[in-house]
Design a protein around this motif. Structure first.
Motif, PDB file in Angstrom:
ATOM      1  N   THR B 292       0.818  -1.215   0.000  1.00 16.24           N
ATOM      2  CA  THR B 292       0.000   0.000   0.000  1.00 16.24           C
ATOM      3  C   THR B 292       0.855   1.269   0.000  1.00 16.24           C
ATOM      4  O   THR B 292       0.382   2.345   0.355  1.00 16.24           O
ATOM      5  N   ASP B 296      -1.447   4.358   0.114  1.00 14.85           N
ATOM      6  CA  ASP B 296      -1.447   5.130   1.362  1.00 14.85           C
ATOM      7  C   ASP B 296      -1.123   6.597   1.072  1.00 14.85           C
ATOM      8  O   ASP B 296      -1.826   7.507   1.507  1.00 14.85           O
ATOM      9  N   PRO B 311      -6.911   0.709   1.904  1.00 15.60           N
ATOM     10  CA  PRO B 311      -6.014   1.053   0.791  1.00 15.60           C
ATOM     11  C   PRO B 311      -5.815  -0.170  -0.118  1.00 15.60           C
ATOM     12  O   PRO B 311      -5.778  -1.300   0.365  1.00 15.60           O
TER      13      PRO B 311
END
Lengths: 445, 445
Positions: B292, B296, B311
Motif C-alpha cells: 500500500t 497510502d 487502501p
C-alpha cells in the motif's frame, strides 16, 4: 471483452469543463481522463480507438511505399537554431534544459531532425525517391488548451517527409500523399475535404488542409457542394503512377474548397449558387511541398546523374491522429452518445444480456461471445448485473455500431435482437442468423 | 521489401563511439542513429524490430487480461509531490517548466499517475482485480548515457500496475506477471532468468529482476545452472488459476539466482559446486509487489464487502522494450553481424539475387518474393546491383535468420540455396521446396 472485467469508467453526469460534444463524450464514455491541462491519459477503450486509427494510417502509408520509423520526442535545440526556427516558434515550443545545461525541446514537428538524418545518410539521386514517416507524440504548449484532445498540448501525429531529386518528383510525392490521406480518412468513415491552405510556420507554396465538416470546427470553410460527392471507394491506386495520382489530386481539388485563410470571394462567385456552401470544419491533416527550404538551410544535397550536388526537394505531410478521435465523434454522435463508424469502432458489436444469471440467456450470450470472438469480430459482452435500461444507456453512450440483445422473452421463440446504433432499427432473428449477418456486415473491417 | 527501395543505411566501418557489440551493430546495420546524447531515432528496420517486440508484449499481457492504455509522457509535478518522490528522483528526472510556470516532468515511471486514475474511478472491491499497463516512452536524464539503447535517456518501457483487494490477491498478480514475462522473453528467443532483486526507488519487499546472460551485462549475477534448463515451452497457462501461477513462479525461482545486490554467499554455498555459476547479466525487466506504499500516500482506497474502506494493494511491473533490442543483439551475434531469433527478426528471410538483371535469376527471385509475401513471411529481397560478396556481407550484418541465394549456376539445375544465418549451413533445393521449407520453419512466428 467481458465488461465485468474491463476498465471502462463511464460517467452519468456531463462533466462541466467540457464545452463540445466530443470532449464530453470522450470523458463520459471513459475514453480519456485529463492528467493535467491539455494532457490526457487514454483509458483502455480510448487507446483501442487510437491504435486502430494508427493501424489504418500505417497500412495506407505503407501501400504507397512510405517507410515507418520513429524519431524521439526530445530533440536538441541545435538543429532548430541551424534552420532558424528555434526563435520562430515562440512560447508554443516546450523548451527544456537538461542536467548538463543543454537546450533541448519537445518536438512539435520534425523537419529538422529528418533532414539531419537524410543529409548524413543519403548522398546520391540513386537513393531517391524516399519517403519516411513516423507516428509520435508531439507537444505544443498552447496558451489555452481546450476541447479535450482537439486542442491538447501533448498530441499524437503522423508526420511524413518526402525527399526527391526534382520539383516534379516532389509534386508526385505531394499528390501521392493526398491520395493516401483520402484513402485513410475514407477507411475511418470520415469525409475530409482537401482545401487550399496557407503555409504557416512550415512554409510552402503548395499546401492543402483536410477538413471534416462539423459545427464545432475551428475554421470557416467555403466549398462547392460537388466536392462532397467525391469518393475513392474501392479504387486500387498504383502509387508509382504519376498520372494516376495527379488525376485523383485534380479530381478532388478542382471543385472550389478553401478555408477562410485562402478564401477568394471572386472565384467562389463563379460556383453555381445552388452549390455554394459555407460551413465550419475541423482540420485533421495537412500536406506541404516546400521545395528546398530545409535542405538549403541544413545543406542536404544529393549528387545528380551528371555529378553535381543539388539541394533535395522536400515536403511534409501530417495527420492529427489523436485529434481525429475527437473529429470522428464530432461528426458521429447523437444526444445519447457516440456512433462509431464501423472501421474505427473499439468494439464493432456489443452483446447485452437482459437477464444475467439466467441459464438460457447466459448460455446464448456465451455462445454468441465465443462465435463472434472466433470470427475476429471482437465483441464487448455486457455481462454486468444491471437493469436493461442502464445497459442500453451505456451501450448507446459508447456507440458500438451493432448490438445483440438477448432476453428471456425472445429466447422462448429462439430469437435475439440485432440493432443498428446509427439507425436504431432492430430485427429479430436466431443467434446463428445474427452471427452470419454480422460476419457479412463487418467483412470489410 | 525490395532493398533497392528501402532505407537501410548500413555502415562498413565500425563507429568509434560504440563500445559494445549491440551498439556497434545497431549503428552498422542501420537500425538506429543518435539524435542527441542518449537519444536515438529508430530507422525503418530498427523500428520494425521495436514494433515486433511491442506486439509480443501486448499479446502476452492481454492473454492474462491485463488492459492496455496509454498515459502521457509529460506529467504535472503535483502528484509526485503528493507521493514524496519529487525530491527523491534527483537529477535523473527531466524537469520542465511550462509557459504558465507550472512544474512539469517527463515521466520516468507512472505509479503516481495510474494511482491517481484509480482513486478517481474505482471505489469498490467489485471492480477488482484490475491490471492496467501501457507501453510508452520514458526519460531518465542519465549523467553519462552510453551503450546505445542499453543506457539511453529516452527509452521505451512497458509498465503495468495491478490493483487488488488483499495482499494475497496482489501476490497472485505478481506471480501472473512473472509468468507473462517468462512467456514474453521466450517468444523473443531470449532466456531471461528471474533473480531476487532490490526494491530501489520503486520500493517493495517482493521483487524479481529478469536478466539475460551476456558478457557485457551491467550486473554480476550468481545462479544455480539448473535454472537455465527451465522453459515454459508450449504450456498454456490459465492466468486465473492462483495455484498454477504460483507453481510456475516457484519452479522458476527455487533454484538460486541473484544479482550482486542480494547475493548471499552462505546460501549460494548450498548449491552443488558443479552447478554454481557466476556471470554477467543485462536487466530486461522487473516486477514488484509494494503493498500500500502508493495507495497510502495518495489515498487510493476501495470499499470491502463489509463496507469499510481499505487502501488498495499494488504492484508494478516493467519490461525495457527498447533496451531489449540491445539485449537481443548482445545475446545473438557473431563477428559478422546480428543473428536475429526468428520470433523477432525484422525480416525472417532474405532473397539474394546473384545476377541482378539476369532474366532467369530475376524471374525466380520475383516468384520467390511473391510467394513468400503471399505466405505472410515478409521477405527482404536484395535486388541491388552489387557483387555477391557485398550482398552476403550485408545479409550477415543485418542477420535475417534464413537466406535464399539465387544464382545462374544453381538455376541451371533448377536449384536455389537455403542458408541458416545461425549455423551457416546451406542446402540446395528447388524454389518450391525452399518456400515449403520456410513455411514450415517459420510456422510459429
Amino acid at each position: 471483452m467481458r465488461l465485468s472485467r474491463y476498465f471502462m469508467p463511464v460517467l452519468k453526469e456531463t462533466p462541466s469543463e467540457a464545452q463540445i460534444a466530443s470532449h464530453r463524450l470522450m470523458l463520459r464514455a471513459g475514453l480519456i481522463r485529463q492528467a493535467s491541462a491539455g494532457i490526457y491519459s487514454w483509458l483502455p477503450m480510448g487507446y483501442k480507438v487510437l491504435r486502430r486509427l494508427e493501424q489504418i494510417v500505417h497500412e495506407e502509408q505503407q501501400k504507397a511505399n512510405h517507410h515507418p520509423m520513429l524519431m524521439p520526442t526530445i530533440q536538441s535545440a541545435d538543429l532548430w537554431r541551424e534552420s532558424g526556427r528555434y526563435d520562430d516558434y515562440g512560447q508554443e515550443m516546450l523548451r527544456i534544459t537538461d542536467r548538463h545545461d543543454r537546450d533541448m525541446l519537445y518536438g512539435p514537428t520534425n523537419e529538422e531532425l529528418i533532414t539531419d538524418i537524410f543529409r548524413r545518410e543519403v548522398g546520391s539521386y540513386k537513393q531517391l525517391p524516399l519517403t519516411l514517416y513516423h507516428i509520435q507524440w508531439k507537444f505544443r504548449d498552447e496558451i489555452r488548451p481546450r476541447f479535450g484532445v482537439m486542442r491538447g498540448r501533448e498530441f499524437l501525429m503522423k508526420d511524413g517527409y518526402n525527399f526527391d531529386l526534382t520539383k516534379e518528383d516532389a509534386l508526385h510525392a505531394y499528390n501521392r500523399h493526398m491520395v493516401t490521406y483520402l484513402k485513410t480518412y475514407e477507411r475511418m468513415g470520415l469525409q475530409a475535404i482537401p482545401m487550399r491552405a496557407d503555409g504557416g510556420p512550415i512554409g510552402g507554396d503548395y499546401t492543402h488542409e483536410f477538413l471534416v465538416l462539423a459545427d464545432t470546427g475551428e475554421s470557416e470553410v467555403f466549398y462547392d457542394s460537388a466536392v462532397t460527392d467525391l469518393t475513392l471507394g474501392d479504387r486500387v491506386v498504383d502509387y508509382d503512377s504519376v498520372a494516376e495520382c495527379q488525376a485523383i489530386m485534380e479530381e478532388f481539388t478542382t471543385p472550389y474548397a478553401r478555408t477562410d485563410e485562402t478564401h477568394d470571394e471572386a472565384i467562389f462567385a463563379e460556383v453555381p449558387e445552388e452549390r455554394r456552401r459555407s460551413a465550419r470544419g475541423i482540420e485533421v491533416g495537412q500536406i506541404f511541398y516546400f521545395g528546398t527550404k530545409y535542405s538549403d538551410a541544413l545543406n542536404a544535397t544529393v549528387q545528380t546523374p551528371d555529378g553535381t550536388n543539388v539541394p533535395v526537394h522536400m515536403g511534409s505531410h501530417g495527420i492529427g491522429v489523436s485529434r481525429l478521435v475527437g473529429a470522428l465523434i464530432e461528426a458521429n454522435h447523437d444526444e445519447n452518445g457516440i456512433i462509431w463508424p464501423e472501421g474505427v469502432a473499439p468494439f464493432p458489436v456489443a452483446i447485452v444480456n437482459l437477464k444475467q444469471g439466467g441459464a438460457d440467456t447466459d448460455r446464448v450470450c456465451d455462445e454468441l461471445y465465443g462465435a463472434l470472438t472466433a470470427a475476429g469480430l471482437d465483441p464487448l459482452y455486457d455481462d454486468r448485473e444491471e437493469r436493461a435500461g442502464a445497459k442500453f444507456a451505456t451501450m448507446d453512450l459508447i456507440g458500438c455500431p451493432w448490438r445483440i440483445t438477448v432476453g428471456p422473452r425472445g429466447l422462448k421463440e429462439g430469437k435475439v435482437e440485432l440493432t443498428s446504433r446509427r439507425t436504431g432499427e432492430s430485427e429479430e432473428m436466431s443467434p446463428e442468423a445474427a452471427i452470419a449477418r454480422l460476419k457479412e456486415l463487418l467483412a470489410n473491417r
